[in-house]
Design an enzyme around this catalytic site. Structure first.
Site, PDB file in Angstrom:
ATOM      1  N   ASP A  17       0.978  -0.520   0.453  1.00 26.86           N
ATOM      2  CA  ASP A  17       0.409  -0.208  -0.369  1.00 26.86           C
ATOM      3  C   ASP A  17       1.074   1.472   0.369  1.00 26.86           C
ATOM      4  O   ASP A  17       2.398   1.179  -0.242  1.00 26.86           O
ATOM      5  CB  ASP A  17      -1.058  -0.228   1.357  1.00 26.86           C
ATOM      6  CG  ASP A  17      -0.314  -0.211   2.538  1.00 26.86           C
ATOM      7  OD1 ASP A  17       1.018   0.601   2.535  1.00 26.86           O
ATOM      8  OD2 ASP A  17      -0.843   0.590   3.290  1.00 26.86           O
ATOM      9  N   CYS A  74       3.098  -3.127   3.518  1.00 30.79           N
ATOM     10  CA  CYS A  74       2.826  -2.135   4.488  1.00 30.79           C
ATOM     11  C   CYS A  74       3.218  -1.488   5.345  1.00 30.79           C
ATOM     12  O   CYS A  74       4.036  -1.110   5.549  1.00 30.79           O
ATOM     13  CB  CYS A  74       1.015  -2.884   4.646  1.00 30.79           C
ATOM     14  SG  CYS A  74       0.592  -3.944   6.526  1.00 30.79           S
ATOM     15  N   HIS A 107       9.145 -24.180   9.483  1.00 30.64           N
ATOM     16  CA  HIS A 107       8.093 -24.920  10.150  1.00 30.64           C
ATOM     17  C   HIS A 107       6.369 -24.790   9.092  1.00 30.64           C
ATOM     18  O   HIS A 107       6.083 -25.787  10.012  1.00 30.64           O
ATOM     19  CB  HIS A 107       8.097 -24.110  11.636  1.00 30.64           C
ATOM     20  CG  HIS A 107       9.344 -24.920  12.406  1.00 30.64           C
ATOM     21  ND1 HIS A 107       9.152 -25.007  13.719  1.00 30.64           N
ATOM     22  CD2 HIS A 107      10.152 -25.070  12.137  1.00 30.64           C
ATOM     23  CE1 HIS A 107      10.597 -25.460  14.178  1.00 30.64           C
ATOM     24  NE2 HIS A 107      11.044 -25.767  13.284  1.00 30.64           N
ATOM     25  N   HIS A 143       5.558 -31.100  11.428  1.00 28.38           N
ATOM     26  CA  HIS A 143       4.723 -30.011  10.405  1.00 28.38           C
ATOM     27  C   HIS A 143       3.743 -30.265   9.537  1.00 28.38           C
ATOM     28  O   HIS A 143       2.266 -29.158   9.578  1.00 28.38           O
ATOM     29  CB  HIS A 143       6.389 -29.353  10.094  1.00 28.38           C
ATOM     30  CG  HIS A 143       7.434 -28.979  10.722  1.00 28.38           C
ATOM     31  ND1 HIS A 143       6.590 -28.625  12.105  1.00 28.38           N
ATOM     32  CD2 HIS A 143       8.831 -29.179  11.226  1.00 28.38           C
ATOM     33  CE1 HIS A 143       7.841 -27.948  13.445  1.00 28.38           C
ATOM     34  NE2 HIS A 143       9.137 -28.724  12.205  1.00 28.38           N
TER      35      HIS A 143
END
Ligand code: RB5
Length: 156
Positions: A17, A74, A107, A143
């Site tokens: 943005d 952002c 992970h 995981h």
């Protein structure tokens, strides 16, 4: 998202943005110079804009397999991650340092990294992105199981 082939330049979708505009441009240019295939999905200037409009573009590019990884900037990285995580198949991590960037890949198999231009400096941001792009998912059984539980939430 398909496996990344050896020798194939990683395709990256990047966007910001207004609050992440300068850092986004810096990262885009550096990553291109390093050989990555980088698609810039905006913003095209520093005029006030809404981060979900850009988060969804990068998230959809990753979700559809048009890009292997996404980078969103952002002010804090938080709004971008909240929005990107609403798109199916996207695992977006808001990250402020390289250790979390590495672990988000190893992970969590994160496929989008979100950074705050108001939080981290340009050198740290580049370190985060390089780490994120080079780290690999560990594919450890625990995981994979945990990510499966996240994916199942799409249907809840
Ligand atoms: C814009 O002022 C700011 O709120 C936005 O860039 C982002 O930090 C939101 O999470």
């Amino acid at each position: 998202m398909g496996a990344v082939q050896k020798g194939h330049p990683l395709r990256i979708a990047i966007a910001s943005d207004h609050a992440g505009y300068h850092l986004k441009n810096q990262l885009r240019d550096t990553l291109r110079a390093e050989g990555y295939q980088v698609e810039d999905l905006g913003a095209d200037g520093g005029k006030s804009s809404d981060y979900p409009d850009y988060a969804v573009q990068v998230a959809k590019a990753v979700s559809l397999g048009e890009a292997e990884r996404g980078v969103l900037i952002c002010g804090t990285g938080v709004g971008m991650s909240l929005a990107a995580n609403r798109v199916r198949g996207v695992r977006a991590a808001a990250v402020s340092e390289p250790v979390t960037a590495r672990l988000s890949r190893e992970h969590n198999d994160a496929n989008v990294v979100c950074i705050g231009e108001r939080i981290v400096g340009p050198e740290m941001a580049l370190d985060i992105v390089r780490t994120f792009l080079s780290a690999r998912f560990s594919e450890g059984e625990r995981h994979v199981r945990r990510i499966g539980k996240i994916t199942a939430l799409d249907r809840s």
